[in-house]
Structure formats: C-alpha cells, structure tokens
Scaffold this motif. Structure first.
Motif, PDB file in Angstrom:
ATOM      1  N   HIS A 180      -1.539  -5.631  13.909  1.00 30.95           N
ATOM      2  CA  HIS A 180      -1.432  -5.153  12.537  1.00 30.95           C
ATOM      3  C   HIS A 180      -2.133  -6.137  11.597  1.00 30.95           C
ATOM      4  CE1 HIS A 180       2.545  -3.006  13.781  1.00 30.95           C
ATOM      5  NE2 HIS A 180       1.471  -2.475  14.332  1.00 30.95           N
ATOM      6  N   ARG A 181      -2.656  -5.605  10.515  1.00 27.53           N
ATOM      7  CA  ARG A 181      -3.297  -6.440   9.502  1.00 27.53           C
ATOM      8  C   ARG A 181      -2.986  -5.867   8.126  1.00 27.53           C
ATOM      9  NH1 ARG A 181      -9.820  -7.490   8.723  1.00 27.53           N
ATOM     10  NH2 ARG A 181      -9.666  -8.734   6.809  1.00 27.53           N
ATOM     11  N   ARG A 182      -2.674  -6.753   7.170  1.00 25.09           N
ATOM     12  CA  ARG A 182      -2.347  -6.312   5.823  1.00 25.09           C
ATOM     13  C   ARG A 182      -3.572  -6.435   4.921  1.00 25.09           C
ATOM     14  NH1 ARG A 182       1.810  -9.807   2.545  1.00 25.09           N
ATOM     15  NH2 ARG A 182      -0.112 -10.918   2.072  1.00 25.09           N
ATOM     16  N   LEU A 183      -3.806  -5.378   4.139  1.00 22.62           N
ATOM     17  CA  LEU A 183      -4.865  -5.372   3.143  1.00 22.62           C
ATOM     18  C   LEU A 183      -4.234  -5.359   1.762  1.00 22.62           C
ATOM     19  CD1 LEU A 183      -7.271  -2.727   4.725  1.00 22.62           C
ATOM     20  CD2 LEU A 183      -7.241  -5.190   5.068  1.00 22.62           C
ATOM     21  N   GLU A 184      -4.970  -5.831   0.764  1.00 27.15           N
ATOM     22  CA  GLU A 184      -4.437  -5.872  -0.599  1.00 27.15           C
ATOM     23  C   GLU A 184      -5.564  -5.702  -1.609  1.00 27.15           C
ATOM     24  OE1 GLU A 184      -4.236 -10.669  -1.421  1.00 27.15           O
ATOM     25  OE2 GLU A 184      -2.491  -9.675  -0.517  1.00 27.15           O
ATOM     26  N   TYR A 185      -5.187  -5.195  -2.783  1.00 29.70           N
ATOM     27  CA  TYR A 185      -6.163  -4.990  -3.861  1.00 29.70           C
ATOM     28  C   TYR A 185      -5.410  -4.987  -5.186  1.00 29.70           C
ATOM     29  CZ  TYR A 185     -10.438  -3.389  -6.094  1.00 29.70           C
ATOM     30  OH  TYR A 185     -11.563  -3.297  -6.861  1.00 29.70           O
ATOM     31  N   ASP A 186      -5.968  -5.672  -6.203  1.00 28.62           N
ATOM     32  CA  ASP A 186      -5.348  -5.750  -7.521  1.00 28.62           C
ATOM     33  C   ASP A 186      -5.836  -4.595  -8.396  1.00 28.62           C
ATOM     34  OD1 ASP A 186      -4.095  -7.992  -6.686  1.00 28.62           O
ATOM     35  OD2 ASP A 186      -5.364  -9.406  -7.764  1.00 28.62           O
ATOM     36  N   ILE A 187      -4.872  -3.899  -9.018  1.00 28.77           N
ATOM     37  CA  ILE A 187      -5.168  -2.742  -9.874  1.00 28.77           C
ATOM     38  C   ILE A 187      -4.605  -3.027 -11.253  1.00 28.77           C
ATOM     39  CG2 ILE A 187      -4.825  -0.260 -10.183  1.00 28.77           C
ATOM     40  CD1 ILE A 187      -4.308  -0.212  -7.085  1.00 28.77           C
ATOM     41  N   ASP A 219       3.744  -2.016  -0.331  1.00 31.39           N
ATOM     42  CA  ASP A 219       4.444  -2.412  -1.547  1.00 31.39           C
ATOM     43  C   ASP A 219       3.447  -2.626  -2.668  1.00 31.39           C
ATOM     44  OD1 ASP A 219       3.225  -4.723  -0.790  1.00 31.39           O
ATOM     45  OD2 ASP A 219       5.033  -5.852  -0.381  1.00 31.39           O
ATOM     46  N   ALA A 220       3.962  -2.682  -3.910  1.00 29.12           N
ATOM     47  CA  ALA A 220       3.157  -2.893  -5.109  1.00 29.12           C
ATOM     48  C   ALA A 220       3.890  -3.894  -5.991  1.00 29.12           C
ATOM     49  CB  ALA A 220       2.920  -1.578  -5.852  1.00 29.12           C
ATOM     50  N   LEU A 221       3.241  -5.024  -6.287  1.00 26.90           N
ATOM     51  CA  LEU A 221       3.872  -6.119  -7.016  1.00 26.90           C
ATOM     52  C   LEU A 221       3.049  -6.478  -8.243  1.00 26.90           C
ATOM     53  CD1 LEU A 221       4.577  -8.429  -3.928  1.00 26.90           C
ATOM     54  CD2 LEU A 221       6.137  -6.771  -4.963  1.00 26.90           C
ATOM     55  N   VAL A 222       3.741  -6.744  -9.354  1.00 23.84           N
ATOM     56  CA  VAL A 222       3.062  -7.233 -10.555  1.00 23.84           C
ATOM     57  C   VAL A 222       2.744  -8.713 -10.339  1.00 23.84           C
ATOM     58  CG1 VAL A 222       3.257  -7.633 -13.031  1.00 23.84           C
ATOM     59  CG2 VAL A 222       4.251  -5.573 -12.018  1.00 23.84           C
ATOM     60  N   VAL A 223       1.463  -9.058 -10.427  1.00 20.52           N
ATOM     61  CA  VAL A 223       1.036 -10.427 -10.113  1.00 20.52           C
ATOM     62  C   VAL A 223       0.443 -11.153 -11.311  1.00 20.52           C
ATOM     63  CG1 VAL A 223       0.647  -9.948  -7.676  1.00 20.52           C
ATOM     64  CG2 VAL A 223      -1.195  -9.556  -9.307  1.00 20.52           C
ATOM     65  N   GLU A 224       0.078 -10.433 -12.387  1.00 18.26           N
ATOM     66  CA  GLU A 224      -0.575 -11.137 -13.497  1.00 18.26           C
ATOM     67  C   GLU A 224      -0.514 -10.283 -14.754  1.00 18.26           C
ATOM     68  OE1 GLU A 224      -4.884 -13.279 -14.550  1.00 18.26           O
ATOM     69  OE2 GLU A 224      -4.711 -11.866 -12.873  1.00 18.26           O
ATOM     70  N   ARG A 233      -0.615  -5.659  -7.637  1.00 23.02           N
ATOM     71  CA  ARG A 233      -1.248  -5.861  -6.332  1.00 23.02           C
ATOM     72  C   ARG A 233      -0.697  -4.855  -5.331  1.00 23.02           C
ATOM     73  NH1 ARG A 233      -1.829 -11.861  -4.641  1.00 23.02           N
ATOM     74  NH2 ARG A 233      -3.339 -11.593  -6.359  1.00 23.02           N
ATOM     75  N   ALA A 234      -1.571  -3.976  -4.870  1.00 20.11           N
ATOM     76  CA  ALA A 234      -1.207  -2.990  -3.849  1.00 20.11           C
ATOM     77  C   ALA A 234      -1.467  -3.591  -2.469  1.00 20.11           C
ATOM     78  CB  ALA A 234      -1.999  -1.706  -4.037  1.00 20.11           C
ATOM     79  N   THR A 255      -9.512   5.235  -3.538  1.00 24.18           N
ATOM     80  CA  THR A 255      -9.897   6.496  -4.180  1.00 24.18           C
ATOM     81  C   THR A 255      -8.663   7.319  -4.551  1.00 24.18           C
ATOM     82  OG1 THR A 255     -11.985   6.524  -2.942  1.00 24.18           O
ATOM     83  CG2 THR A 255     -11.238   8.607  -3.896  1.00 24.18           C
ATOM     84  N   ASN A 256      -7.702   7.382  -3.647  1.00 21.29           N
ATOM     85  CA  ASN A 256      -6.490   8.153  -3.921  1.00 21.29           C
ATOM     86  C   ASN A 256      -5.657   7.512  -5.031  1.00 21.29           C
ATOM     87  OD1 ASN A 256      -4.858  10.411  -3.382  1.00 21.29           O
ATOM     88  ND2 ASN A 256      -3.507   9.198  -2.078  1.00 21.29           N
ATOM     89  N   ILE A 257      -5.607   6.181  -5.076  1.00 25.89           N
ATOM     90  CA  ILE A 257      -4.855   5.498  -6.139  1.00 25.89           C
ATOM     91  C   ILE A 257      -5.481   5.784  -7.499  1.00 25.89           C
ATOM     92  CG2 ILE A 257      -4.319   3.230  -7.089  1.00 25.89           C
ATOM     93  CD1 ILE A 257      -3.887   2.226  -4.267  1.00 25.89           C
ATOM     94  N   LYS A 258      -6.784   5.690  -7.611  1.00 29.43           N
ATOM     95  CA  LYS A 258      -7.452   5.940  -8.894  1.00 29.43           C
ATOM     96  C   LYS A 258      -7.216   7.374  -9.360  1.00 29.43           C
ATOM     97  CE  LYS A 258     -12.008   6.181 -11.075  1.00 29.43           C
ATOM     98  NZ  LYS A 258     -11.923   7.618 -11.383  1.00 29.43           N
ATOM     99  N   ASN A 259      -7.410   8.332  -8.473  1.00 30.33           N
ATOM    100  CA  ASN A 259      -7.244   9.729  -8.864  1.00 30.33           C
ATOM    101  C   ASN A 259      -5.803  10.028  -9.287  1.00 30.33           C
ATOM    102  OD1 ASN A 259      -9.944  10.186  -8.270  1.00 30.33           O
ATOM    103  ND2 ASN A 259      -9.522  10.856  -6.174  1.00 30.33           N
ATOM    104  N   LYS A 260      -4.829   9.470  -8.580  1.00 35.12           N
ATOM    105  CA  LYS A 260      -3.433   9.753  -8.906  1.00 35.12           C
ATOM    106  C   LYS A 260      -3.028   9.108 -10.231  1.00 35.12           C
ATOM    107  CE  LYS A 260      -0.515  10.302  -5.631  1.00 35.12           C
ATOM    108  NZ  LYS A 260       0.070  11.637  -5.948  1.00 35.12           N
ATOM    109  N   LEU A 261      -3.477   7.893 -10.497  1.00 30.20           N
ATOM    110  CA  LEU A 261      -3.136   7.226 -11.757  1.00 30.20           C
ATOM    111  C   LEU A 261      -3.747   7.951 -12.951  1.00 30.20           C
ATOM    112  CD1 LEU A 261      -3.436   3.438 -10.825  1.00 30.20           C
ATOM    113  CD2 LEU A 261      -1.355   4.787 -11.105  1.00 30.20           C
TER     114      LEU A 261
END
Length: 341
Positions: A180-187, A219-224, A233-234, A255-261
C-alpha cells in the motif's frame, strides 16, 4: 667448447631426472586439483539452487556461486602446489596471497568497494529487481543488480548505471517496498466556505473512485490558513504503488474533487494581491496618525481615501498656474554694478 656442451648436457639430464622424480607428484597434484575443480562447479550449482526461490536468485545465486567456486579452486591450487613442491608451506602461500591482496586492494580500491557493496546489497536486499526507487535525482525501475553497479530504467525510457557503493552508503527511497502507498494533495478553499462541508465533499469524491482503498481509510485535514485560501490536505491509499497506476489514480481523484466542489458552490480561490497607493504629495506624508493609505489611522478622524485621478488632476492644475513673483522690499539696497578701474 666440448666442456661447455658437456655441462649443458649434464644440466639437461639433471632437469629431466628431477622431472621424472616429480612426475608422480605432478600427476597427483593434477588429480587433486581436478577433484577440487569438480567440487567447485558442483558447489556453484548447489548455491544457485538454494537461492532459486528468492526474487533476485539470478544475480544472487550467480555471484555467490562464483565466489564459492573461486574459493574452492584457490584451496585446490594451494594443495596441488604443496604436493608438487613439498618445501613450499601453506603459510608461505597465505603470506604471499596476503601481500598480493593488499597491493591489489590499493590498486583497485574503488572496484573492490563496489564489489563488496554489491554483495551486501544482494544479501541484505534493501531493494529488489523490478522495484521502483528514487536515488538523489534519479527515479526508475531496478533492472539489474550486478557486483559492480545497479542499473535502473527511468520512466522516460533511459538507463542509468549507479555504482553499488553509492547506493549502499546513501539514502534510497523504495516506492514499491510495501503493498500500500498513501498519496496526498493540498486543496485550497475560500475563507467564506464551510470547512466541514468541503471536507465531506472531498472525502466523498475520493471514495467514489475505483482504486482508492477503503482500508486504510482516506481523510481530509486542514493544514494551513494561507494568504488567500484554507488549505485542506486530501490523503488516500492505493494498491499497487506502481508509478503508472499512481498517476492514473491521482488524475481521476483530483478531477472528481474539483468537479464536486464547484458543483456544490465551494470556491477554489487563486492567489490575490491588494495594492494600496499612497499620495506622497499630501502634507500628512510620513505622519502615521494622519496618513490613511497603507497605515493605521490611529485616533481622531480618519482621512478620506483619495483617487489617483484626483491627485493627478491637482498636480496638473498646480503646474498650469502662473508663477507669482514675490514683491521686493523698498528698503533693500539696490543692486550695484562694479566697474573695473
């Protein structure tokens, strides 16, 4: 002349007699060496067979088999020389080998260092063939682990040869070490948006994508709290962690996160900048209690904002006004003209 020929002939006869005397020892030495050579080849095959179940069996078995074969042949050579030359002791051979080894070690220090590092890499297996690793500025898939160097194939189709001593003494990131590997991206979302709603929408968007693991959960965490956005951070987990699969899954998740938001009215702000123009022609310039643009107003009445167009108009009017010459004082002495005498 005949005396010299006779001396040479006698020397040849002595050498022939010595050879005939040593012939049984030579034959015995050849037989012993052949036996050790056969044992060495058998030992090489046995070592390769014992390492067959390992992922790196091809390289590891080949290297260890060659080492075992070489060591056995060297022992056989020592015994054969002792049989042929009884006066030659094993301690003399070991001493000679030690002196030669030191000289060879100084001459081929880098080669031996890479060789030993390659043996340790093959034994400890910090990474294996077909693993995807990151070493300094290089990233790719491990193709071969040889005794001198390791070759990796980059994602853009290039081959990189890295000395084993560099790999063994520096940090290496193995992206495929685990399943398993975890990926992350700040939105970033707007300050006027509800954080809980945005967090819920991001989680829904990630869980809707095939390939995102349910366990471990995303998970989704507020980082800044940034200058123009609230960064969330997703984070999500994928399997397997291969480069192509990671990029494809990240593309679908983002892509799915942007469209849904955007569909639910969540703002995705971009960096903004506010510019305050300060009129330096005012009499209050430098007085922080009176000056408004860019400074706190302080106590008292707040100066009204001024527009650039209004200020430029006043400057133009002041420039077009006729210059008034101040009146001269009647009591002031009149200018005199000096003449040369």
């Amino acid at each position: 002349m005949s005396t010299e020929i006779s001396a040479v002939w006698n020397k040849i006869q002595d050498m022939a007699n010595d050879f005939i005397i040593l012939l049984p020892n030579i034959v015995l030495a050849i037989i012993v060496f052949s036996i050790f050579f056969f044992i060495a080849r058998t030992l090489k095959r046995l070592v390769r067979r014992l390492t067959r179940d390992r992922r790196q069996a091809h390289n590891l078995g080949l290297v260890l088999g060659r080492l075992a074969q070489g060591a056995m042949i060297l022992v056989g050579l020592f015994i054969a020389l002792s049989i042929v030359i009884p006066s030659l002791k094993a301690s003399d051979l070991v001493q000679l080998l030690g002196i030669s080894g030191v000289a060879i070690g100084f001459a081929f220090r880098d080669i031996l260092q890479n060789f030993l590092a390659g043996i340790l890499i093959l034994l400890t297996e910090p990474f294996q063939i077909d693993d995807q690793i990151v070493f300094k500025n290089f990233e790719g898939t491990v193709e071969q682990i040889q005794t001198r160097a390791t070759t990796i194939r980059t994602y853009d189709g290039r081959r990189i040869v890295i000395p084993n001593s560099e790999l063994f003494t520096n940090s290496v990131i193995v992206n495929t070490a685990f399943d398993h590997r975890r990926l992350e991206y700040d939105i970033g979302i707007g300050y006027g948006d509800d954080i809980d709603t945005a967090r819920r929408l991001i989680l829904e968007a990630m869980n809707e994508i095939d390939g995102v693991l349910a366990s471990p959960a995303a998970d989704a965490l507020v980082v800044e709290l940034a200058g123009s956005a609230v960064n969330i951070r997703a984070r999500w987990w994928v399997q397997p962690p291969r480069r192509a699969d990671v990029l494809d899954l990240q593309d679908r998740v983002l892509t799915n996160i942007k469209n849904k938001l955007l569909a639910n009215g969540i703002d995705l702000p971009f960096p903004t900048q506010q510019i305050l123009f300060h009129d330096q022609t005012e009499a209050t310039d430098g007085d922080r209690h009176q000056q408004r643009e860019g400074w706190p107003a302080g106590k008292g009445e707040v100066p009204q904002p001024r527009r650039i167009g209004h200020t430029l108009g006043q400057l133009a009017q002041n420039r077009d006004r006729p210059q008034v010459t101040p009146a001269t004082n009647s009591h002031s002495p009149s200018p005199t003209t000096q003449t040369d005498r």
